[in-house]
Design a protein around this motif. Structure first.
Motif, short mmCIF file in Angstrom:
data_model
loop_
_atom_site.label_atom_id
_atom_site.label_comp_id
_atom_site.label_asym_id
_atom_site.label_seq_id
_atom_site.Cartn_x
_atom_site.Cartn_y
_atom_site.Cartn_z
N LEU A 261 0.98 -1.17 0.05
CA LEU A 261 -0.16 0.08 -0.17
C LEU A 261 1.11 1.20 -0.14
O LEU A 261 1.62 1.27 0.75
N SER B 281 0.81 4.56 0.79
CA SER B 281 -0.25 5.58 1.86
C SER B 281 0.16 6.91 1.94
O SER B 281 1.47 7.11 2.06
N VAL B 282 -0.73 7.51 1.31
CA VAL B 282 -0.56 8.81 1.34
C VAL B 282 -1.35 9.93 2.50
O VAL B 282 -2.43 9.66 2.84
N SER B 283 -0.61 10.73 3.01
CA SER B 283 -0.85 11.55 4.13
C SER B 283 -0.33 12.94 3.97
O SER B 283 0.48 13.32 3.20
N PHE C 64 -7.66 4.56 -3.45
CA PHE C 64 -8.72 4.97 -2.14
C PHE C 64 -8.83 6.38 -2.32
O PHE C 64 -7.98 7.15 -2.90
N ASN D 201 -8.52 8.50 -0.36
CA ASN D 201 -7.65 9.42 0.58
C ASN D 201 -6.12 9.45 -0.40
O ASN D 201 -5.34 9.72 0.12
N SER E 70 -4.41 7.23 -1.45
CA SER E 70 -3.51 5.93 -1.44
C SER E 70 -3.90 5.05 -2.56
O SER E 70 -4.93 4.94 -3.10
C1 LIG Z 1 -6.36 5.28 3.12
O1 LIG Z 1 -7.25 4.48 2.99
C2 LIG Z 1 -7.03 3.10 3.17
C3 LIG Z 1 -7.97 2.33 2.85
O2 LIG Z 1 -9.26 2.47 3.48
C4 LIG Z 1 -5.98 2.85 4.63
O3 LIG Z 1 -5.79 1.48 4.43
C5 LIG Z 1 -5.12 3.90 4.67
O4 LIG Z 1 -4.59 3.66 5.93
C6 LIG Z 1 -5.55 5.26 4.71
N1 LIG Z 1 -4.30 6.14 4.49
C7 LIG Z 1 -4.10 7.00 5.44
C8 LIG Z 1 -2.88 7.89 5.33
O5 LIG Z 1 -5.12 7.11 6.34
#
Ligand SMILES: *[C@@H]1O[C@H](CO)[C@@H](O)[C@H](O)[C@H]1NC(C)=O
Ligand SMILES: *[C@@H]1O[C@H](CO)[C@@H](O)[C@H](O)[C@H]1NC(C)=O
Ligand SMILES: *[C@@H]1O[C@H](CO)[C@@H](O)[C@H](O)[C@H]1NC(C)=O
Ligand SMILES: *[C@@H]1O[C@H](CO)[C@@H](O)[C@H](O)[C@H]1NC(C)=O
Ligand SMILES: *[C@@H]1O[C@H](CO)[C@@H](O)[C@H](O)[C@H]1NC(C)=O
Ligand SMILES: *[C@@H]1O[C@H](CO)[C@@H](O)[C@H](O)[C@H]1NC(C)=O
Ligand SMILES: *[C@@H]1O[C@H](CO)[C@@H](O)[C@H](O)[C@H]1NC(C)=O
Length: 431
Positions: free
Chosen positions: A48, A50-52, A99, A101, A103
């Motif tokens: 994954l 994962s973007v924040s 997703f 968000n 990601s």
């Molecule tokens: C973004 O969404 C995915 C799927 O719901 C989740 O697993 C991930 O932790 C999220 N990323 C952040 C940075 O919140």
């Protein structure tokens, strides 16, 4: 004057600092970050990205393979207000999930997925309308078992160099070598190259013989090869013959000469006597030695791999005396001959014993009086004593004695006599 220059310089410096700081704060506010989960990815696993840190409302975002976002390397784009929101490019359909968000998940990664990915995000309401971040994933393979190969089966001591190769199909990894489960000796004859893939030992010595192993590893796995046994060929050294010379060997005996040498592989042997070939084995057996077996025996050991040879000699001196001694252990009489001799001696002894016993018995049966017989023996053993011990007591015995001597007649011819018996004695002697 000095003061003005100084304050001006300070002012310029202040301006530069301000510009830098404002740029920095802008970047901070715009910081979107991506992290791979998990951090190390193995072939076949999902990862994954994962973007924040996204600020403002997301209008559109896109993912790109590589470090830049161009149309050419776009994998997908996503706009929350369309249906369906995502649009995935052909090679990635079914392989990625996206997703809201921002990601993205890559499913079942392979080594081609190794590399960088860039996400580009358009927002409304944030300080920056266009935000971007890049992440690099390294895809690891579980390393497979390596194998050690060698360029020479048996390198020759003080001559050859050997190269061992750690054969592995894997790419990103560390390779470590060991010898007999220890770290490699660090000397100037041993060297590693091609990221430790090859191990070269120049001018090998027999001390380099041993069990070599290579181990390949990456962040997620490691594997060790089977042992590779390196054998260094050398010799022959210290060619020796046993027994050591000079050897003196009786005629007709047997002699075994052994030839030994330190050599890898085992050498071929050649025995010669005064230059004539006598055998091709380590052991030379001479049976029934004759005078023609005498001379200088030479054993030559020949190593077919090192092409080296060595020799030793021993002089065998054959002595004429066949019965004499067993100097070299192998020249003695055969066992059966010894047995026959022993038995013969025993029989002779038994016969003598039987004869003696027989005659004693016969003597006994012919004499009634043991004491009388004893006197007979006494008289026989010392006639002088007899004459000196003449007294009245013994005279009676003398008479008795004379009687006895009359009875056996011819049987007891050697009876020393007194004055009266002298005639008798003469008589008996005549018979
Ligand atoms: C973004 O969404 C995915 C799927 O719901 C989740 O697993 C991930 O932790 C999220 N990323 C952040 C940075 O919140
Ligand atoms: C993966 O990428 C890293 C750096 O991006 C590189 O050093 C490595 O060799 C690559 N590995 C593979 C298996 O392509
Ligand atoms: C190999 O080693 C031996 C013993 O150390 C030395 O005498 C010889 O000169 C060396 N040969 C070469 C070619 O370096
Ligand atoms: C090569 O081997 C040495 C030890 O012999 C080790 O320190 C080093 O990390 C290795 N390098 C690689 C690329 O495997
Ligand atoms: C070998 O030479 C020695 C003298 O060196 C001689 O006594 C012997 O008889 C020779 N033996 C043979 C088999 O020629
Ligand atoms: C035996 O032969 C070897 C080699 O031919 C020679 O070196 C040695 O001196 C000889 N020994 C005797 C006792 O003749
Ligand atoms: C062989 O032995 C005899 C007797 O011991 C000796 O006289 C002779 O010198 C020896 N010969 C050699 C060649 O050793």
């Amino acid at each position: 004057m000095d003061l003005i220059v100084c304050s001006r310089a300070l002012a310029i410096r202040g301006v530069i600092l301000t510009v830098f700081l404002s740029l920095w704060s802008q970047q901070i506010s715009a910081q979107v970050s991506v992290v791979p989960i998990p951090k190390t990815v193995m072939v076949g696993e999902n990862v994954l990205l994962s973007v924040s840190g996204v600020t403002g409302t997301i209008l559109l975002f896109s993912w790109h393979k590589g470090e830049r976002s161009t149309d050419k390397n776009q994998m997908l784009n996503y706009s929350p207000n369309t249906t369906p929101p995502e649009q995935i490019e052909e090679p990635y359909k079914g392989r990625v999930r996206v997703f809201p968000n921002c990601s993205m998940e890559i499913l079942g990664v392979n080594t081609n997925d190794n590399g960088s990915y860039t996400v580009s995000i358009q927002t409304r309401g944030g300080q920056q309308q266009q935000q971007q971040a890049t992440v690099t994933i390294i895809v690891y393979e579980k390393v497979s078992k390596p194998n050690v190969t060698s360029n020479l089966a048996c390198p020759v001591e003080y001559k050859d160099s050997i190269t061992l190769t750690c054969v592995t199909t894997n790419t990103t990894q560390i390779i470590l070598w060991s010898k007999d489960s220890q770290k490699l000796p660090s000397d100037d004859r041993t060297s590693l190259s091609q990221e430790n893939r090859t191990l070269t030992i120049t001018n090998v010595s027999s001390a380099d013989s041993g069990n070599y192993q290579c181990e390949v590893m990456n962040s997620v796995s490691h594997s060790t090869s089977d042992l590779y046994t390196l054998t260094v060929c050398y010799g022959p050294k210290n060619v020796k013959i046993t027994p050591q010379g000079p050897i003196t060997q009786p005629l007709k005996s047997q002699l075994t000469l052994n030839c030994m040498a330190e050599s890898v592989p085992a050498p071929d042997y050649t025995w010669t006597l005064n230059g004539t070939i006598k055998g091709h084995e380590g052991k030379l057996v001479l049976t029934e030695i004759t005078i023609h077996d005498q001379g200088n025996y030479t054993c030559e050991a020949n190593n077919s791999v090192t092409q080296l040879s060595g020799s030793a000699s021993v002089y065998v001196n054959v002595t004429g005396n066949a019965a004499s001694g067993t100097d070299n252990g192998s020249g003695s009489l055969p066992g059966w001959a010894i047995a026959v001799i022993v038995i013969a001696i025993l029989i002779v002894v038994a016969l003598i014993a039987a004869c003696v016993y027989y005659f004693l018995l016969r003597d006994k049966s012919k004499s009634n009086d043991i004491s009388m017989k004893e006197s007979t023996l006494n008289s026989r053993s010392d006639p002088h004593l007899r004459s000196s011990s003449k007294n009245p007591a013994t005279t009676g015995e003398e008479v008795n004695y004379s009687e006895v001597t009359f009875k056996p007649g011819a049987l007891k011819p050697t009876q020393p006599k007194l004055k009266e018996n002298t005639t008798e004695y003469a008589e008996i002697s005549r018979t």
